[in-house]
Design a protein around this motif. Structure first.
Motif, PDB file in Angstrom:
ATOM      1  N   THR A  28      36.083  39.074  43.610  1.00 19.66           N
ATOM      2  CA  THR A  28      37.315  38.942  44.389  1.00 19.66           C
ATOM      3  C   THR A  28      37.397  37.581  45.093  1.00 19.66           C
ATOM      4  O   THR A  28      38.469  36.984  45.166  1.00 19.66           O
ATOM      5  N   LEU A  29      36.248  37.104  45.587  1.00 21.32           N
ATOM      6  CA  LEU A  29      36.270  35.816  46.284  1.00 21.32           C
ATOM      7  C   LEU A  29      36.464  34.660  45.301  1.00 21.32           C
ATOM      8  O   LEU A  29      37.225  33.720  45.585  1.00 21.32           O
TER       9      LEU A  29
ATOM     10  N   GLN B 229      51.727  40.626  46.090  1.00 23.41           N
ATOM     11  CA  GLN B 229      51.994  41.003  47.489  1.00 23.41           C
ATOM     12  C   GLN B 229      51.175  40.169  48.479  1.00 23.41           C
ATOM     13  O   GLN B 229      51.187  40.434  49.681  1.00 23.41           O
ATOM     14  N   GLY B 230      50.401  39.207  47.950  1.00 23.71           N
ATOM     15  CA  GLY B 230      49.605  38.345  48.835  1.00 23.71           C
ATOM     16  C   GLY B 230      48.269  38.931  49.222  1.00 23.71           C
ATOM     17  O   GLY B 230      47.604  38.423  50.132  1.00 23.71           O
ATOM     18  N   ASP B 231      47.838  40.018  48.542  1.00 24.99           N
ATOM     19  CA  ASP B 231      46.553  40.651  48.845  1.00 24.99           C
ATOM     20  C   ASP B 231      45.531  40.231  47.787  1.00 24.99           C
ATOM     21  O   ASP B 231      45.640  40.601  46.614  1.00 24.99           O
ATOM     22  N   LEU B 232      44.514  39.471  48.190  1.00 26.86           N
ATOM     23  CA  LEU B 232      43.505  38.992  47.240  1.00 26.86           C
ATOM     24  C   LEU B 232      42.247  39.861  47.251  1.00 26.86           C
ATOM     25  O   LEU B 232      41.235  39.502  46.657  1.00 26.86           O
ATOM     26  N   GLY B 233      42.294  40.985  47.942  1.00 22.41           N
ATOM     27  CA  GLY B 233      41.172  41.921  47.915  1.00 22.41           C
ATOM     28  C   GLY B 233      40.142  41.653  49.002  1.00 22.41           C
ATOM     29  O   GLY B 233      40.294  40.765  49.834  1.00 22.41           O
TER      30      GLY B 233
ATOM     31  N   MET C  55      31.295  50.798  43.127  1.00 18.53           N
ATOM     32  CA  MET C  55      32.144  50.406  41.994  1.00 18.53           C
ATOM     33  C   MET C  55      33.479  51.149  42.042  1.00 18.53           C
ATOM     34  O   MET C  55      34.536  50.570  41.769  1.00 18.53           O
ATOM     35  N   LYS C  56      33.432  52.439  42.428  1.00 17.78           N
ATOM     36  CA  LYS C  56      34.671  53.211  42.534  1.00 17.78           C
ATOM     37  C   LYS C  56      35.529  52.711  43.688  1.00 17.78           C
ATOM     38  O   LYS C  56      36.763  52.627  43.581  1.00 17.78           O
ATOM     39  N   GLN C  57      34.854  52.336  44.776  1.00 15.91           N
ATOM     40  CA  GLN C  57      35.591  51.849  45.947  1.00 15.91           C
ATOM     41  C   GLN C  57      36.380  50.589  45.624  1.00 15.91           C
ATOM     42  O   GLN C  57      37.510  50.396  46.089  1.00 15.91           O
ATOM     43  N   TYR C  58      35.782  49.701  44.814  1.00 16.06           N
ATOM     44  CA  TYR C  58      36.464  48.451  44.448  1.00 16.06           C
ATOM     45  C   TYR C  58      37.308  48.588  43.174  1.00 16.06           C
ATOM     46  O   TYR C  58      37.883  47.608  42.713  1.00 16.06           O
ATOM     47  N   GLY C  59      37.316  49.792  42.586  1.00 18.86           N
ATOM     48  CA  GLY C  59      38.135  50.015  41.400  1.00 18.86           C
ATOM     49  C   GLY C  59      37.544  49.460  40.119  1.00 18.86           C
ATOM     50  O   GLY C  59      38.238  49.345  39.100  1.00 18.86           O
ATOM     51  N   LEU C  60      36.246  49.119  40.125  1.00 22.13           N
ATOM     52  CA  LEU C  60      35.618  48.543  38.937  1.00 22.13           C
ATOM     53  C   LEU C  60      35.244  49.587  37.900  1.00 22.13           C
ATOM     54  O   LEU C  60      34.769  49.244  36.820  1.00 22.13           O
ATOM     55  N   ASP C  61      35.407  50.882  38.225  1.00 20.84           N
ATOM     56  CA  ASP C  61      35.113  51.939  37.249  1.00 20.84           C
ATOM     57  C   ASP C  61      36.320  52.251  36.370  1.00 20.84           C
ATOM     58  O   ASP C  61      36.220  53.037  35.440  1.00 20.84           O
ATOM     59  N   LYS C  62      37.450  51.623  36.667  1.00 23.20           N
ATOM     60  CA  LYS C  62      38.669  51.887  35.890  1.00 23.20           C
ATOM     61  C   LYS C  62      38.721  50.987  34.653  1.00 23.20           C
ATOM     62  O   LYS C  62      38.035  49.956  34.611  1.00 23.20           O
ATOM     63  N   PRO C  63      39.539  51.351  33.648  1.00 17.25           N
ATOM     64  CA  PRO C  63      39.704  50.462  32.474  1.00 17.25           C
ATOM     65  C   PRO C  63      40.199  49.081  32.904  1.00 17.25           C
ATOM     66  O   PRO C  63      40.918  48.944  33.906  1.00 17.25           O
TER      67      PRO C  63
END
Length: 309
Positions: free
Chosen positions: A271-272, A72-76, A50-58
């Motif tokens: 993300t997908l 920037q064209g980045d969809l994760g 979860m931290k790696q994908y940033g899902l632990d943030k508000p």
């Protein structure tokens, strides 16, 4: 004309921002999360992911970061395919879906316009009835029924064409027909109705009274005005065909984006799902933009009227 194009471009950008925002909010309000079905992971491992994908943030922070990446064209990176970026999945799978969609649209426009024009010019005659019968069948028989029928009778029983796979030009024929049949019906009916309306207008009667030849009246005065409604619906139809190839892709084993769309929903792959939704939305909005521009070029009264408004 430049102001008209600029105004439509601004509308396009605002629409895309709204789509990204609404999609982000909806995805994060779905029950569960991408790791819901990962029973083998310990709570500590889930926390790391979860931290790696940033899902632990508000949520607000996640939204801001995601919006910046999208710009920037980045969809994760996909949750279901951790080693693959969403843009990589799209770039590898979309060409097959796009090729099938483009071929289907080209066939639909050629056959649909031909049927519609013939039906209008031969109104209440045998050609009109034949064209409208084909149109009704096209609307009534969905692609997931027509596809297996073509596959079985033409591909398996007769052996005239390959029943599946995506290897050569001959493999494209059956899925293209299956996907284009309904669009042919829509274009034919729309063109027939529009042609009949235009043929009964006063300026067409005036042209006839002046002694203009029938081909001249049809080509110069009728087709240009009658085709406007068809151009209007071609944009959404094009996107609908490209995004609606799921069943046809599955039936004919086409390596397109359809399977990723379904799998991402089943696995809550945030993300997908968001990447594919944004990707298809961009196609839809850009095509609508180009349709508006084409509309303004064909009929200057459109952009003048919108400019006054």
């Amino acid at each position: 004309m430049l102001r008209f194009i600029l105004r439509r471009f601004i509308y396009m950008v605002v629409t895309l921002w709204l789509i990204v925002t609404v999609t982000f909010v909806l995805m994060h309000n779905l029950p569960g999360d991408p790791l819901t079905n990962s029973e083998k992971l310990t709570p500590e491992q889930k926390a790391i992911i979860m931290k790696q994908y940033g899902l632990d943030k508000p949520l607000v922070v996640q939204y801001g970061e995601y919006l910046l990446k999208v710009a920037q064209g980045d969809l994760g990176v996909s949750f279901a395919y951790p080693t693959r970026k969403v843009t990589e999945i799209i770039s590898q799978s979309f060409p097959a879906s796009a090729e099938l969609g483009v071929e289907s649209i080209i066939l639909s426009v050629i056959v649909g316009l031909g049927l519609g024009i013939t039906a209008a010019l031969k109104h209440n005659k045998s050609w009109d009835y034949v064209a409208m019968f084909i149109a009704i069948v096209g609307v009534s028989v969905p692609s997931f029924v027509l596809g297996p029928i073509l596959q079985y009778y033409i591909g398996v029983k007769a052996g005239w064409l390959p029943a599946a796979l995506w290897d050569g030009p001959e493999n494209r024929i059956l899925p293209t027909i299956a996907l284009s049949f309904m669009t042919i019906a829509i274009v034919a009916r729309m063109m027939r109705t529009s042609m009949l309306d235009v043929l009964n207008t006063d300026y067409i009667k005036t042209a006839r009274a002046k002694g203009l030849s029938k081909p001249s009246i049809i080509v110069k005065h009728t087709l240009r005005n009658a085709i406007m409604p068809v151009i209007t619906i071609l944009g959404p139809i094009f996107v609908n065909v490209i995004t609606g190839t799921l069943v046809v892709e599955q039936v004919f084993a086409v390596p397109g984006l359809g399977k990723y769309f379904v799998q991402s929903v089943y696995s809550n792959d945030y993300t997908l799902i968001m990447g594919l939704t944004i990707f298809y939305s961009v196609i839809l909005v850009v095509i609508m933009f180009l349709t508006d521009v084409a509309y303004g070029l064909i009929d200057p009264r459109i952009r003048l009227a919108k400019g006054r408004n």
